[in-house]
Design a protein around this motif. Structure first.
Motif, PDB file in Angstrom:
ATOM      1  N   TYR A 125      16.424  22.047 -28.749  1.00 13.31           N
ATOM      2  CA  TYR A 125      16.481  23.696 -28.238  1.00 13.31           C
ATOM      3  C   TYR A 125      17.678  23.874 -27.216  1.00 13.31           C
ATOM      4  O   TYR A 125      17.110  24.357 -26.069  1.00 13.31           O
ATOM      5  CB  TYR A 125      15.003  23.643 -27.670  1.00 13.31           C
ATOM      6  N   GLY A 126      18.653  23.835 -27.526  1.00 14.39           N
ATOM      7  CA  GLY A 126      19.819  24.103 -26.811  1.00 14.39           C
ATOM      8  C   GLY A 126      19.847  23.557 -25.089  1.00 14.39           C
ATOM      9  O   GLY A 126      20.390  24.034 -24.388  1.00 14.39           O
ATOM     10  N   GLY A 127      19.434  22.241 -25.234  1.00 10.62           N
ATOM     11  CA  GLY A 127      19.620  21.742 -23.808  1.00 10.62           C
ATOM     12  C   GLY A 127      18.449  22.058 -22.945  1.00 10.62           C
ATOM     13  O   GLY A 127      18.809  21.884 -21.609  1.00 10.62           O
ATOM     14  N   MET A 128      17.515  22.723 -23.349  1.00  5.27           N
ATOM     15  CA  MET A 128      16.426  23.221 -22.451  1.00  5.27           C
ATOM     16  C   MET A 128      15.933  22.111 -21.473  1.00  5.27           C
ATOM     17  O   MET A 128      15.616  22.371 -20.379  1.00  5.27           O
ATOM     18  CB  MET A 128      15.149  23.613 -23.417  1.00  5.27           C
ATOM     19  N   ASN A 129      15.813  20.948 -21.885  1.00  5.46           N
ATOM     20  CA  ASN A 129      15.319  19.943 -21.164  1.00  5.46           C
ATOM     21  C   ASN A 129      16.313  19.068 -20.296  1.00  5.46           C
ATOM     22  O   ASN A 129      16.166  17.908 -19.939  1.00  5.46           O
ATOM     23  CB  ASN A 129      14.495  19.003 -21.830  1.00  5.46           C
ATOM     24  N   LYS A 130      17.458  19.413 -20.142  1.00  5.19           N
ATOM     25  CA  LYS A 130      18.856  18.769 -19.804  1.00  5.19           C
ATOM     26  C   LYS A 130      18.436  18.252 -18.432  1.00  5.19           C
ATOM     27  O   LYS A 130      18.830  16.987 -18.031  1.00  5.19           O
ATOM     28  CB  LYS A 130      20.091  19.593 -19.884  1.00  5.19           C
ATOM     29  N   ASN A 131      18.086  19.204 -17.621  1.00  8.23           N
ATOM     30  CA  ASN A 131      17.860  18.775 -16.077  1.00  8.23           C
ATOM     31  C   ASN A 131      16.742  17.796 -15.836  1.00  8.23           C
ATOM     32  O   ASN A 131      16.660  16.765 -15.179  1.00  8.23           O
ATOM     33  CB  ASN A 131      17.284  19.998 -15.311  1.00  8.23           C
ATOM     34  N   ASP A 132      15.810  17.726 -16.764  1.00  5.76           N
ATOM     35  CA  ASP A 132      14.540  16.965 -16.750  1.00  5.76           C
ATOM     36  C   ASP A 132      15.123  15.607 -17.219  1.00  5.76           C
ATOM     37  O   ASP A 132      14.554  14.452 -16.885  1.00  5.76           O
ATOM     38  CB  ASP A 132      13.390  17.379 -17.730  1.00  5.76           C
ATOM     39  N   ALA A 133      15.903  15.649 -18.429  1.00  4.60           N
ATOM     40  CA  ALA A 133      16.229  14.365 -18.763  1.00  4.60           C
ATOM     41  C   ALA A 133      17.330  13.630 -17.916  1.00  4.60           C
ATOM     42  O   ALA A 133      17.203  12.351 -17.547  1.00  4.60           O
ATOM     43  CB  ALA A 133      17.327  14.361 -20.067  1.00  4.60           C
ATOM     44  N   LYS A 134      18.121  14.441 -17.135  1.00  5.35           N
ATOM     45  CA  LYS A 134      18.900  13.815 -16.155  1.00  5.35           C
ATOM     46  C   LYS A 134      18.224  13.216 -14.966  1.00  5.35           C
ATOM     47  O   LYS A 134      18.629  12.049 -14.424  1.00  5.35           O
ATOM     48  CB  LYS A 134      20.019  15.041 -15.617  1.00  5.35           C
ATOM     49  N   ARG A 135      17.020  13.978 -14.734  1.00  2.00           N
ATOM     50  CA  ARG A 135      16.373  13.371 -13.696  1.00  2.00           C
ATOM     51  C   ARG A 135      15.630  12.090 -14.035  1.00  2.00           C
ATOM     52  O   ARG A 135      15.493  10.922 -13.173  1.00  2.00           O
ATOM     53  CB  ARG A 135      15.152  14.338 -13.362  1.00  2.00           C
ATOM     54  N   LEU A 136      15.118  11.765 -15.183  1.00  3.46           N
ATOM     55  CA  LEU A 136      14.671  10.564 -15.670  1.00  3.46           C
ATOM     56  C   LEU A 136      15.933   9.805 -15.766  1.00  3.46           C
ATOM     57  O   LEU A 136      15.708   8.393 -15.269  1.00  3.46           O
ATOM     58  CB  LEU A 136      14.192  10.866 -16.960  1.00  3.46           C
ATOM     59  N   TYR A 137      16.848   9.961 -16.203  1.00  3.12           N
ATOM     60  CA  TYR A 137      18.332   9.123 -16.242  1.00  3.12           C
ATOM     61  C   TYR A 137      18.561   8.459 -14.865  1.00  3.12           C
ATOM     62  O   TYR A 137      18.569   7.406 -14.585  1.00  3.12           O
ATOM     63  CB  TYR A 137      19.238   9.766 -16.942  1.00  3.12           C
ATOM     64  N   ARG A 138      18.483   9.245 -13.782  1.00  3.07           N
ATOM     65  CA  ARG A 138      18.765   8.847 -12.491  1.00  3.07           C
ATOM     66  C   ARG A 138      17.921   7.998 -11.970  1.00  3.07           C
ATOM     67  O   ARG A 138      18.156   6.914 -11.154  1.00  3.07           O
ATOM     68  CB  ARG A 138      18.900  10.103 -11.655  1.00  3.07           C
ATOM     69  N   THR A 139      16.700   8.252 -12.476  1.00  2.00           N
ATOM     70  CA  THR A 139      15.428   7.479 -11.846  1.00  2.00           C
ATOM     71  C   THR A 139      15.568   5.932 -12.691  1.00  2.00           C
ATOM     72  O   THR A 139      15.067   5.007 -11.884  1.00  2.00           O
ATOM     73  CB  THR A 139      14.043   8.021 -12.238  1.00  2.00           C
ATOM     74  N   LEU A 140      15.812   6.009 -13.942  1.00  2.00           N
ATOM     75  CA  LEU A 140      16.052   4.645 -14.530  1.00  2.00           C
ATOM     76  C   LEU A 140      17.082   3.709 -14.301  1.00  2.00           C
ATOM     77  O   LEU A 140      16.998   2.561 -14.624  1.00  2.00           O
ATOM     78  CB  LEU A 140      15.709   5.084 -16.072  1.00  2.00           C
ATOM     79  N   VAL A 141      18.230   4.148 -13.999  1.00  2.00           N
ATOM     80  CA  VAL A 141      19.544   3.473 -13.692  1.00  2.00           C
ATOM     81  C   VAL A 141      19.157   2.242 -12.972  1.00  2.00           C
ATOM     82  O   VAL A 141      19.580   1.022 -13.442  1.00  2.00           O
ATOM     83  CB  VAL A 141      20.472   4.354 -13.324  1.00  2.00           C
ATOM     84  N   PRO A 142      18.497   2.119 -11.917  1.00  2.00           N
ATOM     85  CA  PRO A 142      18.274   1.017 -11.103  1.00  2.00           C
ATOM     86  C   PRO A 142      17.481   0.052 -11.834  1.00  2.00           C
ATOM     87  O   PRO A 142      17.544  -1.252 -11.431  1.00  2.00           O
ATOM     88  CB  PRO A 142      17.704   1.664  -9.812  1.00  2.00           C
TER      89      PRO A 142
END
Length: 223
Positions: A125-142
């Motif tokens: 849906y046009g990147g509606m969850n982009k910010n949520d996905a980036k927040r998850l990504y930043r949390t997971l990287v370590p």
């Protein structure tokens, strides 16, 4: 008091219990809940029995995204053994209210592919969850065992044509990614994008409701 018909247990599959209310959701044009997504992820895990693949249940993803004590995440994630996985798939929900586990209004998918060290977000849906996905990504990287991971927003991700099929797109895309992983001995930068774009169509996604209902019926018959 006797349980209502909506609470009636229909199927126990691995660690997931489906109830009559879940079948109602699948039968109608409704937004998928956590249980249906967890059930199908569990089914995909059984269909792709590899120690290298991990499909993370919605409840676990929700907690990773909203854990109030970030210092406790290491102990929480340790049993998942994320650094040993080659492919990890997370269902992303835009709910950030820890008091409403079944809240939110949209599902998307974040996949980590270790060989290319990339997190890919698929949003129907046009990147509606982009910010949520980036927040998850930043949390997971370590916790994924690699430094320098990239985040990619898949611009060619198939788009939903209704307001309620986002969860089905997550399931359909997850299946194609798992099939791609099993069928490709050589991983490259192209990843699964072309496969998903070709195979995850509105028609196939719409038919997935019936497929899952038939799968539940089949599994019930084996009990």
């Amino acid at each position: 008091m006797p349980k209502s018909s909506a609470d009636e247990k229909i199927l126990s599959y691995n660690d997931v219990v489906l109830r009559q209310s879940d079948l109602t959701i699948l039968n109608g044009p409704y937004y998928l809940n956590d249980r249906i997504i967890e059930f199908y992820f569990s089914y995909l895990s059984s269909s792709h029995p590899s120690e290298h693949i991990l499909l993370v249940p919605p409840s676990i993803t929700f907690w990773i995204m909203n854990c109030p004590d970030i210092s406790s995440l290491n102990d929480f994630l340790q049993p998942l053994n994320l650094p040993s996985k080659q492919l990890i798939i997370f269902p992303v929900n835009n709910n950030d209210d820890v008091t409403a586990v079944e809240g939110g209004s949209h599902w998307s998918l974040l996949a980590f592919e270790k060989a290319t060290n990339v997190f890919v977000h698929h949003d129907s849906y046009g990147g509606m969850n982009k910010n949520d996905a980036k927040r998850l990504y930043r949390t997971l990287v370590p916790y994924t065992g690699g430094s320098g991971s990239r985040y990619v927003e898949c611009e060619s991700s198939p788009q939903q044509v209704t307001g309620y099929d986002c969860g089905l797109y997550v399931l359909a895309i997850a299946k194609e990614i798992c099939d791609w992983f099993d069928g490709n001995s050589t991983k490259n930068e192209d990843l699964w994008f072309a496969k998903v774009e070709e195979r995850v169509t509105p028609e196939r996604v719409s038919g997935l409701r019936v497929e899952i209902l038939e799968l539940i019926t089949s599994l019930r018959g084996r009990k």
